[in-house]
Scaffold this active site. Sequence first.
Site, PDB file in Angstrom:
ATOM      1  CE1 TYR A   1      -3.644   2.478   0.252  1.00  0.00           C
ATOM      2  CE2 TYR A   1      -2.641   3.237   2.302  1.00  0.00           C
ATOM      3  CZ  TYR A   1      -3.563   3.396   1.287  1.00  0.00           C
ATOM      4  OH  TYR A   1      -4.399   4.488   1.292  1.00  0.00           O
TER       5      TYR A   1
ATOM      6  CG  ASP B   1       5.655   3.642   1.224  1.00  0.00           C
ATOM      7  OD1 ASP B   1       5.791   4.235   2.315  1.00  0.00           O
ATOM      8  OD2 ASP B   1       4.585   3.618   0.595  1.00  0.00           O
TER       9      ASP B   1
ATOM     10  CE  LYS C   1       0.835   4.899   8.054  1.00  0.00           C
ATOM     11  NZ  LYS C   1      -0.594   5.029   7.996  1.00  0.00           N
TER      12      LYS C   1
HETATM   13  C1  PLP Z   1       3.251   2.239   3.485  1.00  0.00           C
HETATM   14  C2  PLP Z   1       2.283   3.370   3.283  1.00  0.00           C
HETATM   15  N1  PLP Z   1       2.512   4.253   2.304  1.00  0.00           N
HETATM   16  C3  PLP Z   1       1.701   5.301   2.110  1.00  0.00           C
HETATM   17  C4  PLP Z   1       0.588   5.498   2.886  1.00  0.00           C
HETATM   18  C5  PLP Z   1      -0.315   6.679   2.658  1.00  0.00           C
HETATM   19  O1  PLP Z   1      -0.112   7.597   3.664  1.00  0.00           O
HETATM   20  P1  PLP Z   1      -1.259   8.671   3.986  1.00  0.00           P
HETATM   21  O2  PLP Z   1      -2.408   7.919   4.541  1.00  0.00           O
HETATM   22  O3  PLP Z   1      -0.601   9.611   4.963  1.00  0.00           O
HETATM   23  O4  PLP Z   1      -1.585   9.356   2.700  1.00  0.00           O
HETATM   24  C6  PLP Z   1       0.310   4.597   3.926  1.00  0.00           C
HETATM   25  C7  PLP Z   1      -0.865   4.792   4.781  1.00  0.00           C
HETATM   26  O5  PLP Z   1      -1.257   3.965   5.578  1.00  0.00           O
HETATM   27  C8  PLP Z   1       1.172   3.500   4.126  1.00  0.00           C
HETATM   28  O6  PLP Z   1       0.937   2.605   5.096  1.00  0.00           O
END
Ligand code: PLP
Length: 452
Positions: free
Chosen positions: A163, A250, A280
């Site tokens: 994700y 990521d 986060k």
């Molecule tokens: C690994 C990862 N990348 C990107 C995101 C997206 O972040 P945001 O919800 O701050 O847009 C998330 C959100 O849970 C995530 O877990």
Amino acid sequence: MHDVQGELPPITAKVNEAMEVEFARRTPKSQAAAAKHSVIATGPRGAAYGPYSIWGSHAEGCRIYDIDGNAYDDFSNVATALIHGYAHPTLGQAIFEAYCKGSQLYGFRSAYREQLAEMIVERVPGVEEVIFSCSGTESDMYAVRIARASSGREKVLRFRGGYHGSYDPLIGYDPGPWPGFPKSAADDVVLADYNDIDGFDKALMDHGPELAAVIVEPVLGTGGYIHQRGGFLQHVREATRRAGVLLVFDEVVTGFRWARGGAVERYGIDPPADLVVFGKIIGGGTPLGAVGGRADVMKVLVGRDGRLPVIAGGTFAGNHVGCAAGIAALELLTAEAYDRLDRLGERLRAQLKDALRAAGVVAQVTGDASVCAVHMTSEPVTDARSAATAPPPLGRLVRMGLMNRGVIWSSGGLSSNTVMTEAEVDHASEAFASALDQIRPAIGELAPHMLE
Ligand SMILES: Cc1ncc(COP(=O)(O)O)c(C=O)c1O
């Protein structure tokens, strides 16, 4: 009272019914509120934990309270973001002070932003320069754009079940297509399976010269905290390097949670990733994101030699309130804090396994560092395909069973925070054992091979 989940077979329907009755008994005010029309359009996770959404009242430390007066030990931590729990006084003070000094001096350099960027550079191996955004999604989008501008290529390889927020090419066609995503979003994406070294090598061989980047979550977070096996991440690092493809980690979940230097540090990835995405934790509970990377890759953010710069950033990107909270959050993450987070994570994983063993249920516990998940399947979970072998009603029943016992977990699983103690972990394990007991008949009906 049933939500949209299709027809359940009779025994499972009975277990579900009993749980929903208990859910409603505990939360009459939330139920009344749910019956009233809301002008807020509910997203797909509107009622993640039961037949309707619970109406929260407030939160403090590691606990959320609802309007019926129930307390919940929160192992979601706002999808792992709140590593110091709710309403932490140090973060609150930092936020207040930054706001009082002007929450954003648009177009000016500032000490807040500079300090947080320096802390990221100092902590995360391979990161020499940083840009800010307001979320993980935005940061992933900028990382892809930077990789494309830097490489002159367009495609991105990502892993099924990973994700990366809701930016079109990073989500639209897995397992979609989701409504509203352009068909063209799929054209620039190559999919591979996490933990499958041979499959990844083949995808890299077939598409390498077209790839701007390979993007990977060091742990498949939202996909159920599926951890790497057999040196997968180091293999991806070495293979991308050989192929001349940029590697994006990521670290929106793992950044500053896995270790001071995130998963790159914890797993000793060498050489480190070329670009690292943050979100986060770096906002200290406020919306903030960032992308860090090697200076020679990040240089496309500055227009040079007649070339236009990569467009990134935005009105509130790197705002002072977020940066001040992020600075305070990182300062609180001492060696002792990491040790404690990991010990709580380890204790929870061990106790969840014990509970499954004691109940005679064969299921999988995944995770690393301070996170873990239970997958209600007898098949070892190493990727999105094996995670999908869990019958969906079982996951929902576990989640509702925990909720009824005052424990919240998120779509990924459970994470610890620095204000939790062994007592909350033990409570979560006991709640799981008790929920498992209630769910056992449904397991017998849906997946009898899981019972010993
Ligand atoms: C690994 C990862 N990348 C990107 C995101 C997206 O972040 P945001 O919800 O701050 O847009 C998330 C959100 O849970 C995530 O877990």
